[in-house]
Scaffold this motif. Structure first.
Motif, PDB file in Angstrom:
ATOM      1  N   PRO A 157      -0.631  19.825 -28.520  1.00  0.00           N
ATOM      2  CA  PRO A 157      -0.019  20.593 -29.879  1.00  0.00           C
ATOM      3  C   PRO A 157       0.886  20.157 -30.364  1.00  0.00           C
ATOM      4  O   PRO A 157       1.444  20.526 -31.609  1.00  0.00           O
ATOM      5  CB  PRO A 157       0.524  21.794 -28.876  1.00  0.00           C
ATOM      6  CG  PRO A 157       0.510  21.323 -27.538  1.00  0.00           C
ATOM      7  CD  PRO A 157      -0.537  20.281 -27.221  1.00  0.00           C
ATOM      8  N   ARG A 158       1.476  19.058 -30.021  1.00  0.00           N
ATOM      9  CA  ARG A 158       2.632  18.331 -30.860  1.00  0.00           C
ATOM     10  C   ARG A 158       2.163  17.271 -31.778  1.00  0.00           C
ATOM     11  O   ARG A 158       2.747  16.709 -32.436  1.00  0.00           O
ATOM     12  CB  ARG A 158       3.651  17.835 -30.021  1.00  0.00           C
ATOM     13  CG  ARG A 158       4.318  18.828 -28.910  1.00  0.00           C
ATOM     14  CD  ARG A 158       4.670  20.113 -29.648  1.00  0.00           C
ATOM     15  NE  ARG A 158       5.762  20.006 -30.608  1.00  0.00           N
ATOM     16  CZ  ARG A 158       6.217  21.279 -31.348  1.00  0.00           C
ATOM     17  NH1 ARG A 158       5.639  22.149 -30.851  1.00  0.00           N
ATOM     18  NH2 ARG A 158       7.112  20.958 -32.249  1.00  0.00           N
ATOM     19  N   MET A 159       0.961  17.025 -31.392  1.00  0.00           N
ATOM     20  CA  MET A 159       0.146  15.872 -32.439  1.00  0.00           C
ATOM     21  C   MET A 159      -0.612  16.448 -33.549  1.00  0.00           C
ATOM     22  O   MET A 159      -1.632  16.821 -33.120  1.00  0.00           O
ATOM     23  CB  MET A 159      -0.650  14.908 -31.363  1.00  0.00           C
ATOM     24  CG  MET A 159       0.072  14.093 -30.330  1.00  0.00           C
ATOM     25  SD  MET A 159       1.027  13.103 -31.227  1.00  0.00           S
ATOM     26  CE  MET A 159       1.303  11.560 -29.989  1.00  0.00           C
ATOM     27  N   VAL A 160      -0.093  16.274 -34.474  1.00  0.00           N
ATOM     28  CA  VAL A 160      -0.829  17.000 -35.581  1.00  0.00           C
ATOM     29  C   VAL A 160      -1.639  16.236 -36.783  1.00  0.00           C
ATOM     30  O   VAL A 160      -2.144  16.819 -37.790  1.00  0.00           O
ATOM     31  CB  VAL A 160       0.289  17.905 -36.379  1.00  0.00           C
ATOM     32  CG1 VAL A 160       0.765  18.909 -35.602  1.00  0.00           C
ATOM     33  CG2 VAL A 160       1.416  16.740 -37.117  1.00  0.00           C
ATOM     34  N   GLY A 161      -1.603  14.922 -36.375  1.00  0.00           N
ATOM     35  CA  GLY A 161      -2.415  14.004 -37.173  1.00  0.00           C
ATOM     36  C   GLY A 161      -2.686  12.686 -36.646  1.00  0.00           C
ATOM     37  O   GLY A 161      -2.177  12.318 -35.428  1.00  0.00           O
ATOM     38  N   VAL A 162      -3.460  11.786 -37.298  1.00  0.00           N
ATOM     39  CA  VAL A 162      -3.688  10.200 -36.651  1.00  0.00           C
ATOM     40  C   VAL A 162      -2.911   9.624 -37.815  1.00  0.00           C
ATOM     41  O   VAL A 162      -2.926   9.963 -39.129  1.00  0.00           O
ATOM     42  CB  VAL A 162      -5.092  10.214 -36.731  1.00  0.00           C
ATOM     43  CG1 VAL A 162      -5.600   8.789 -36.433  1.00  0.00           C
ATOM     44  CG2 VAL A 162      -5.829  11.074 -35.725  1.00  0.00           C
ATOM     45  N   LEU A 163      -2.533   8.333 -37.235  1.00  0.00           N
ATOM     46  CA  LEU A 163      -1.739   7.389 -38.268  1.00  0.00           C
ATOM     47  C   LEU A 163      -2.449   5.897 -38.123  1.00  0.00           C
ATOM     48  O   LEU A 163      -2.727   5.302 -36.880  1.00  0.00           O
ATOM     49  CB  LEU A 163      -0.268   7.409 -37.605  1.00  0.00           C
ATOM     50  CG  LEU A 163       0.618   6.258 -38.406  1.00  0.00           C
ATOM     51  CD1 LEU A 163       0.487   6.599 -39.832  1.00  0.00           C
ATOM     52  CD2 LEU A 163       1.937   6.351 -37.736  1.00  0.00           C
ATOM     53  N   MET A 164      -2.745   5.435 -39.248  1.00  0.00           N
ATOM     54  CA  MET A 164      -3.187   4.081 -39.068  1.00  0.00           C
ATOM     55  C   MET A 164      -2.454   3.254 -40.255  1.00  0.00           C
ATOM     56  O   MET A 164      -2.072   3.817 -41.300  1.00  0.00           O
ATOM     57  CB  MET A 164      -4.772   4.214 -39.742  1.00  0.00           C
ATOM     58  CG  MET A 164      -5.817   4.686 -38.795  1.00  0.00           C
ATOM     59  SD  MET A 164      -7.231   4.359 -38.818  1.00  0.00           S
ATOM     60  CE  MET A 164      -7.794   4.802 -40.462  1.00  0.00           C
ATOM     61  N   VAL A 165      -1.846   1.919 -39.770  1.00  0.00           N
ATOM     62  CA  VAL A 165      -0.957   1.276 -40.447  1.00  0.00           C
ATOM     63  C   VAL A 165      -1.526   0.189 -40.920  1.00  0.00           C
ATOM     64  O   VAL A 165      -0.744  -0.756 -41.693  1.00  0.00           O
ATOM     65  CB  VAL A 165       0.173   0.982 -39.725  1.00  0.00           C
ATOM     66  CG1 VAL A 165       0.936   2.516 -39.309  1.00  0.00           C
ATOM     67  CG2 VAL A 165      -0.013   0.268 -38.341  1.00  0.00           C
ATOM     68  N   ALA A 166      -2.872  -0.319 -40.694  1.00  0.00           N
ATOM     69  CA  ALA A 166      -3.306  -1.749 -41.190  1.00  0.00           C
ATOM     70  C   ALA A 166      -4.867  -1.518 -41.108  1.00  0.00           C
ATOM     71  O   ALA A 166      -5.495  -0.853 -40.643  1.00  0.00           O
ATOM     72  CB  ALA A 166      -2.954  -2.577 -39.974  1.00  0.00           C
ATOM     73  N   ASP A 167      -5.157  -2.409 -42.198  1.00  0.00           N
ATOM     74  CA  ASP A 167      -6.578  -2.747 -42.492  1.00  0.00           C
ATOM     75  C   ASP A 167      -6.885  -4.191 -41.764  1.00  0.00           C
ATOM     76  O   ASP A 167      -7.332  -4.931 -42.515  1.00  0.00           O
ATOM     77  CB  ASP A 167      -6.805  -2.683 -43.762  1.00  0.00           C
ATOM     78  CG  ASP A 167      -8.198  -3.031 -44.126  1.00  0.00           C
ATOM     79  OD1 ASP A 167      -9.146  -3.238 -43.399  1.00  0.00           O
ATOM     80  OD2 ASP A 167      -8.522  -3.770 -45.482  1.00  0.00           O
ATOM     81  N   GLY A 168      -6.816  -4.298 -40.506  1.00  0.00           N
ATOM     82  CA  GLY A 168      -6.828  -5.482 -39.871  1.00  0.00           C
ATOM     83  C   GLY A 168      -8.087  -6.239 -39.940  1.00  0.00           C
ATOM     84  O   GLY A 168      -8.223  -7.313 -39.513  1.00  0.00           O
ATOM     85  N   LEU A 169      -9.218  -5.367 -40.398  1.00  0.00           N
ATOM     86  CA  LEU A 169     -10.620  -6.157 -40.492  1.00  0.00           C
ATOM     87  C   LEU A 169     -11.044  -6.693 -41.597  1.00  0.00           C
ATOM     88  O   LEU A 169     -11.832  -7.157 -41.900  1.00  0.00           O
ATOM     89  CB  LEU A 169     -11.516  -4.973 -40.029  1.00  0.00           C
ATOM     90  CG  LEU A 169     -11.551  -4.716 -38.334  1.00  0.00           C
ATOM     91  CD1 LEU A 169     -12.703  -3.572 -38.168  1.00  0.00           C
ATOM     92  CD2 LEU A 169     -11.630  -5.831 -37.279  1.00  0.00           C
TER      93      LEU A 169
END
Lengths: 138, 375
Positions: free
Chosen positions: B157-169
């Motif tokens: 319940p405390r995780m409200v989204g996903v985070l991506m910080v790189a386009d490593g491919l």
């Protein structure tokens, strides 16, 4: 580059009798190539698609461009990202702003607009178009 | 303090919390990577190889008290510097910035992302302050691992989204190789925040067209470039047609360029529809429903009216923009400074409501009952 249209060679008159107008021998209409005919000074595009024939007014409802001078292609549909299915029915893509119209309905693929269509058929080797009263309004 | 003509509760979409010394994170790293990193002198956060900062720190100078706790590392300091004075009802904690998930060893990157998630849950999100929420950090270079991580923590319940910080491919995010990530996010109705910058560390990714920048000035100025690319890619490849509830949240990219992108995409999609008949809606419509963009860095115009004229080129953009502070970084935007630059009718949306309807909040929250999303 091959063109998907040719035209301006047929000058006809509609006698307004309501009878079908003979716009030429089917042999004169190349498969999947619009031929533009002028009747009473108004331009129409005639497209033979296999054994079928479609006739539309040569005016795009967007900017009144000569829509029949655009590309003719099979309709492209898709049910899922990454897939494109070509269907055995034509669309015409206006050369000016690339609006697409389905034939025989004349409806645009991405808007509520449409191009005017006219019933047509091939009978005894002749292409016959029923302009009826609509041609007078076109 | 009221936020520039807006005195309601504020949702801050981008707050950075950090573990500080590596030894704080090590207990959360799974084997075998815990041993690897313990025996190595390497940095867990490759961002420490970032461009030297002309101010000597990436923290806002007036927040730093020599001898005191480091901003971002300390909950009490965050509460006194950000949450309390600016009436932050909900803050989304996005690590600092999670560049650990962009290591060139993709398996290590995935392990560090998991470690950071567990550290955040254990040390920040379980401390009883209902204003604090988190993002599930994933390593985009291993999409199936990323999807597994989303499924591991997606119901929390405390995780409200996903985070991506790189386009490593080195592939834009609409590419089918990333689809497992969107599928998992869709399952849990979680938006995906993109916070660019870690692309600098990968061998494949590239932050900006023409090559990676050489200075912080270039770096920050060009951050909209990858944002434009990834939005264009996701729309073009039908991500939002396949998963209509997937939302992309752009962090730290500015936002005044968005109307231009929407109009250009509309033009090209009308011209070239044949390439992508699976894309059902006009891109500008998709942007309004599935893309959200955070304010920081607030782009000050010479006159406020210029900003509104610029933004108004995309009707409905007031439903797309969400406030973010970027606390405690050097270029923080204060909530009251940002709110006052927007028309009064936009402020409640930008400072609270848009984020309330974008992130997946628990059924009940401290800052009031979340309203149902309209997406």
């Amino acid at each position: 580059m091959a063109r998907d249209w040719c035209g301006g060679i047929t000058l006809l008159k509609n006698d307004m009798s309501g009878a079908s107008v003979d716009v030429g021998s089917s042999d004169e209409f190349m498969d999947r190539i619009f031929r533009i005919v002028a009747i009473d000074g108004k331009e129409f595009g005639v497209l033979r698609w296999g054994e079928a024939v479609y006739v539309v007014r040569n005016i795009c409802p967007h900017h009144f461009s000569p829509v029949c001078r655009g590309l003719v292609r099979e309709s492209a549909q898709s049910e899922a990202p990454g897939t494109i299915v070509l269907q055995d029915s034509p669309i015409v893509i206006c050369p000016n702003h690339r609006w697409e119209f389905r034939l025989p309905s004349g409806f645009a693929v991405r808007s509520r607009h449409s191009i005017k269509t006219y019933p047509a058929r091939i009978q005894e080797g002749r292409v016959l178009v029923d302009f009826g009263a609509r041609a007078r309004q076109a | 303090m009221t936020a520039g003509g807006y005195d309601g509760s504020v949702i801050d979409c981008d707050v950075h919390h950090a573990y500080g010394p590596a030894t704080k994170l090590t207990p959360y790293i799974q084997a075998p990577w815990r041993e690897f990193v313990s025996a190595s002198t390497m940095s867990l956060n490759p961002a420490q190889k970032h461009y030297p900062h002309p101010f000597g720190t990436n923290k806002r100078i007036d927040l730093v008290d020599d001898g005191g706790p480091t901003p971002g590392w300390d909950y009490d300091l965050m509460a006194s510097q950000l949450l309390d004075p600016f009436n932050i009802g909900r803050a989304i904690l996005n690590y600092d910035v999670g560049h650990e998930s962009a290591h060139n060893n993709h398996y290590l990157a995935a392990a560090l992302a998991s470690a950071l998630n567990d550290w955040s849950l254990d040390t920040w999100l379980s401390r009883g302050d209902d204003r604090l929420y988190g993002s599930i950090l994933v390593a985009s270079t291993l999409p199936t691992y990323a999807a597994n991580e989303i499924r591991r923590l997606g119901a929390h319940p405390r995780m409200v989204g996903v985070l991506m910080v790189a386009d490593g491919l080195g592939l834009p995010f609409g590419h089918p190789i990333y689809h497992p990530i969107f599928e998992a996010a869709s399952e849990f109705d979680l938006p995906i925040s993109l916070h660019f910058g870690a692309d600098l560390w990968s061998k494949q990714g590239q932050l900006a067209a023409g090559g990676n920048p050489l200075s912080r000035t270039e770096f920050y100025t060009l951050l909209p470039q990858p944002a434009m690319h990834h939005i264009t890619s996701c729309i073009s490849h039908g991500v939002f047609d396949k998963w209509p509830n997937v939302r992309l949240v752009l962090l730290e990219t500015g936002y005044t360029w968005l109307p231009w992108l929407a109009r250009t995409l509309d033009l090209q999609f009308s011209n070239l529809r044949r390439e992508s008949p699976f894309v059902r809606n006009l891109p500008s419509e998709t942007i309004l429903t599935n893309v959200r963009i955070a304010t920081q860095p607030y782009e000050p115009p010479e006159h406020s009216s210029h900003l509104i004229d610029l933004l108004s080129a995309l009707d409905g953009i007031e439903d797309v923009i969400m406030f973010s502070s970027d606390y405690p970084h050097w270029d923080i935007d204060d909530a009251d400074d940002v709110a006052k630059e927007f028309p009064p009718g936009w402020r409640a949306k930008i400072m609270y409501r848009n984020a309330e309807q974008t992130f997946r909040w628990p059924a009940t929250g401290a800052a009031g009952s979340p309203s149902s999303r309209t997406i």
